[in-house]
Design a protein around this motif. Structure first.
Motif, short mmCIF file in Angstrom:
data_model
loop_
_atom_site.label_atom_id
_atom_site.label_comp_id
_atom_site.label_asym_id
_atom_site.label_seq_id
_atom_site.Cartn_x
_atom_site.Cartn_y
_atom_site.Cartn_z
N GLN A 1 147.87 64.38 -65.34
CA GLN A 1 147.65 64.39 -66.68
C GLN A 1 148.48 63.17 -67.41
O GLN A 1 147.81 62.62 -68.30
N VAL A 2 149.54 62.97 -66.90
CA VAL A 2 150.49 62.07 -67.64
C VAL A 2 150.61 60.71 -66.54
O VAL A 2 151.79 60.08 -66.80
N ARG B 1 153.88 52.27 -66.76
CA ARG B 1 154.87 51.39 -67.22
C ARG B 1 155.93 50.74 -66.35
O ARG B 1 156.94 49.91 -66.68
N LEU B 2 155.79 51.27 -64.91
CA LEU B 2 156.68 50.77 -63.90
C LEU B 2 156.39 49.48 -63.35
O LEU B 2 155.09 49.00 -63.10
N VAL B 3 157.56 48.67 -62.82
CA VAL B 3 157.35 47.45 -61.98
C VAL B 3 157.81 47.73 -60.84
O VAL B 3 159.08 47.81 -60.84
N ILE B 4 157.03 47.81 -59.79
CA ILE B 4 157.64 47.99 -58.52
C ILE B 4 157.16 46.90 -57.59
O ILE B 4 156.10 46.29 -57.46
N ARG C 1 163.08 63.06 -66.61
CA ARG C 1 162.04 63.78 -67.09
C ARG C 1 162.04 65.23 -67.39
O ARG C 1 161.71 65.42 -68.78
N ASN C 2 162.69 65.87 -66.44
CA ASN C 2 163.01 67.44 -66.84
C ASN C 2 164.58 67.41 -66.78
O ASN C 2 165.06 67.40 -65.73
N GLY D 1 144.82 63.80 -56.81
CA GLY D 1 143.55 63.02 -57.03
C GLY D 1 143.62 61.41 -57.47
O GLY D 1 142.75 61.03 -57.87
N LEU D 2 144.99 60.94 -57.42
CA LEU D 2 145.19 59.70 -57.88
C LEU D 2 144.98 58.61 -56.54
O LEU D 2 145.93 58.68 -55.72
#
Length: 252
Positions: free
Chosen positions: A71-72, A79-82, A34-35, A94-95
């Motif tokens: 935020q993202v 989209r992930l399947v874990i 991602r980065n 906060g999630l």
């Protein structure tokens, strides 16, 4: 154990460098890209690789660490399947665990609040609930603090947000010293030494903060005067109000 990181920001970098200098240094780590700059720099460490896709990180690891910005978060991890049996550590502020489970299908989920000091194997990382694998990881990175209550965990998260205020206090003091005629480097050098030494006192003397304040405040002296001026000016009330606001925010 193979560790996978989704998100390669500041905290991921601190954790990876800390792990590679810990008792878990032989654990392989796979990163998302991602980065790209951070991921590429970390990939120079032994046993660290970068996956082409986020889902490839999931498939290559035994334990997944989610370290993306709130935020993202939905756009990235939704989209992930874990696999339900795959342990997951969420560092996303906060999630809630139920939300992560709903978005990904994961079932073995905990949350943690690592701070930059984990790179030096210092600091305390709250883990809720105390998932065994997460406790092992954060014990290798300093101190792992088991938390069984969500409200207590959220309070730790709010208190961790005091770092900016700490440095803001020093910024204000340095500015005041410059206004009195000191050079900025001299003011910074003095305050770094003073507060760095106070940090040592905190680690070395496990007594109450009230006792430490009294020990460093001569009766009728300047330290006592400044603290009481701070309290009388609403400083303590403002700090408590800010912490309450942070607490409510991390509660979602």
């Amino acid at each position: 154990m193979r560790l996978g990181f989704i998100g390669t920001g500041t905290i991921t970098a601190h954790m990876v460098r800390g792990l590679k200098a810990s008792a878990l240094a032989d654990w392989p780590i796979v990163l998302s890209a991602r980065n790209e700059a951070v991921a590429a720099a970390l990939a120079l460490l032994p046993g660290v690789t970068v996956a082409a896709r986020n889902q490839a990180v999931v498939e290559a690891c035994d334990l997944l660490i989610l370290a993306v910005r709130p935020q993202v978060a939905k756009a990235v991890i939704g989209r992930l399947v874990i696999p339900p049996s795959r342990p997951v550590i969420s560092l996303i502020a906060g999630l809630h665990i139920a939300t992560v489970a709903d978005w990904t299908g994961a079932q073995d989920i905990c949350r943690a609040i690592p701070l930059p000091f984990v790179e030096r194997h210092q600091g305390v990382t709250p883990v809720f609930p105390p998932q065994p694998a997460a406790m092992q990881i954060f014990a290798a990175l300093g101190t792992a603090l088991p938390v069984d209550d969500l409200a207590a965990y959220d309070a730790y998260a709010a208190a961790s947000a005091l770092m900016g205020s700490y440095f803001g206090l020093l910024e204000t003091a340095a500015g005041w010293m410059v206004a009195q005629g000191h050079s900025a480097p001299d003011a910074a050098q003095y305050l770094r030494g003073l507060f760095g030494s106070l940090g040592d006192v905190l680690r070395e003397k496990p007594v109450s903060f009230e006792q430490l304040r009294e020990d460093h405040s001569t009766k009728g002296g300047l330290n006592e005067m400044i603290f009481y001026r701070f309290v009388q000016g609403g400083g303590s009330d403002a700090m408590q109000a800010a912490l309450t606001a942070a607490f409510r925010r991390v509660q979602g």
